[in-house]
Design an enzyme around this catalytic site. Structure first.
Site, PDB file in Angstrom:
ATOM      1  N   ASP A  37       3.950   1.628  -4.734  1.00 56.46           N
ATOM      2  CA  ASP A  37       3.609   3.827  -5.421  1.00 56.46           C
ATOM      3  C   ASP A  37       3.344   2.393  -7.005  1.00 56.46           C
ATOM      4  OD1 ASP A  37       2.915   5.238  -6.831  1.00 56.46           O
ATOM      5  OD2 ASP A  37       4.258   6.498  -6.504  1.00 56.46           O
ATOM      6  N   LYS A  74     -10.962   1.762 -16.713  1.00 56.29           N
ATOM      7  CA  LYS A  74     -11.481  -0.254 -16.911  1.00 56.29           C
ATOM      8  C   LYS A  74     -11.653  -0.918 -18.181  1.00 56.29           C
ATOM      9  CE  LYS A  74     -10.876  -0.212 -12.303  1.00 56.29           C
ATOM     10  NZ  LYS A  74      -9.458  -1.487 -11.465  1.00 56.29           N
ATOM     11  N   TYR A  85     -13.802   6.535 -14.257  1.00 53.35           N
ATOM     12  CA  TYR A  85     -13.138   5.765 -13.935  1.00 53.35           C
ATOM     13  C   TYR A  85     -13.944   4.394 -15.350  1.00 53.35           C
ATOM     14  CZ  TYR A  85     -13.762   1.438 -10.174  1.00 53.35           C
ATOM     15  OH  TYR A  85     -14.149   0.133  -9.961  1.00 53.35           O
ATOM     16  N   ILE A 126     -19.484  -3.649  -4.515  1.00 56.52           N
ATOM     17  CA  ILE A 126     -18.359  -4.445  -3.062  1.00 56.52           C
ATOM     18  C   ILE A 126     -18.950  -4.395  -1.397  1.00 56.52           C
ATOM     19  CG2 ILE A 126     -17.018  -5.835  -2.313  1.00 56.52           C
ATOM     20  CD1 ILE A 126     -17.657  -6.731  -4.564  1.00 56.52           C
ATOM     21  N   ASP A 134       1.036  -1.076   0.301  1.00 56.92           N
ATOM     22  CA  ASP A 134       0.061   0.018   0.016  1.00 56.92           C
ATOM     23  C   ASP A 134       0.309   1.070   0.149  1.00 56.92           C
ATOM     24  OD1 ASP A 134      -1.794   1.780   0.095  1.00 56.92           O
ATOM     25  OD2 ASP A 134      -3.335   0.820   1.144  1.00 56.92           O
ATOM     26  N   ILE A 135      -0.034   2.375   0.074  1.00 53.33           N
ATOM     27  CA  ILE A 135       1.353   3.362   0.458  1.00 53.33           C
ATOM     28  C   ILE A 135       0.453   4.729   1.701  1.00 53.33           C
ATOM     29  CG2 ILE A 135       1.033   3.757  -2.399  1.00 53.33           C
ATOM     30  CD1 ILE A 135      -1.371   6.337  -1.850  1.00 53.33           C
TER      31      ILE A 135
END
Length: 315
Positions: free
Chosen positions: A32, A125, A121, A151, A14-15
């Site tokens: 990153d 995708k 988005y 989700i 993760d960042i």
């Protein structure tokens, strides 16, 4: 994954600074997605052979900051895709129902259909799906993707998605017994509980390549509108639960998405078989979140907790 493959064999990244629990359950690294060389060093240092690429700016957040959405969702994915090509990695990168658009059939939306999304988005995708399939055909990259519905989970904060209401509503029900929804009452969208999402993701990740008849799959568990979800909360939590509807800019996003998705290929090819329906999701979310509010409700019965962990919903 750690339970199945062993803690030392799964490298989380993760960042953000990891929690103590995350640090105690195996390797955790800063990664990153916009830094190819740093990603490559992780692959080489840890002997990585599979990558699950979740990094993305979701629908609502992407509309607030389009340049960030394009950078992370397109350039970040390109880095990971090149990494998969150069190091012969299996790559699973989830897509979304947001890859569909206003001209897509709304009911039982098929895997292959019109895809003309009008959000950053969704556009990013579709780019991901097509480029992943291109790299699979051109360079032999073992690319896999599944189009997630919304989700729902009680374990982590919302990520800036259009279906966040389907988590926020549970916190509001337990805290104030009322909720103001940013979508219209009859906005029906596909949804899935996190346990089904994890199971399905692992099924596709582990499926033998020869079993796959395509590289991107719809997955669908259930579908409901805010009004239908509110009625289920009334039945399982409180008859007095009240909901108001004040749609914002997220309504126009939701209006372009399917009401239901056809997922026969996922069921036939790699065994997608969700077990959580709407009633199951409501019961599970209430059971998980009620203890968070109960201690505070004893001390301040009229207000409940003032600050509680949020839950997550994708898209």
């Amino acid at each position: 994954m750690k339970a199945k493959f062993g803690q030392e064999n799964v490298v989380a990244s993760d960042i953000k600074k990891p929690t103590l629990e995350q640090r105690s359950t195996g390797p955790y690294v800063y990664a990153d997605v916009l830094n190819y060389r740093a990603l490559e060093q992780i692959v080489v240092d840890y002997g990585i052979d599979w990558v699950v690429h979740f990094s993305a700016i979701l629908s609502a957040a992407g509309e607030r900051n389009p340049s960030l959405g394009l950078n992370v969702n397109i350039n970040g994915f390109q880095n990971v895709l090149e990494l998969a090509k150069n190091h012969k990695l299996r790559l699973l990168s989830p897509s979304t129902m947001g890859a569909f658009g206003p001209t897509t059939p709304k009911d039982m939306t098929p895997d292959l259909t019109i895809m003309r999304p009008n959000t950053i988005y969704g556009i990013s995708k579709v780019h991901m799906e097509l480029l992943g399939e291109y790299y699979c055909e051109k360079f032999g990259v073992d690319f896999r993707s599944l189009r997630y519905p919304g989700i729902i989970s009680a374990d982590s904060p919302p990520g800036g998605g259009t279906t966040d209401y389907a988590v926020d509503i549970f916190h509001a029900a337990l805290k104030d017994n009322r909720y103001t929804c940013f979508l219209n009452a009859d906005t029906r969208l596909p949804m899935a509980y996190i346990d089904d999402c994890i199971t399905g993701t692992m099924q596709l990740l582990e499926a033998p390549a020869e079993a796959l008849t395509q590289r991107t799959y719809n997955v669908h568990a259930c579908a409901f509108s805010p009004a239908e979800l509110a009625r289920e909360i009334c039945d399982q939590h409180s008859n007095d639960f009240a909901i108001d509807y004040v749609p914002d800019f997220r309504q126009s996003i939701a209006d372009t998405w399917p009401r239901t998705m056809a997922d026969l290929a996922a069921r036939n090819d790699w065994g997608w078989n969700p077990v959580f329906g709407t009633s199951d999701i409501v019961r599970t979310m209430l059971d998980k979140l009620e203890p968070v509010y109960k201690p505070a409700s004893i001390a301040q019965p009229s207000l409940g907790a003032s600050e509680v962990p949020s839950a997550a919903v994708g898209h």
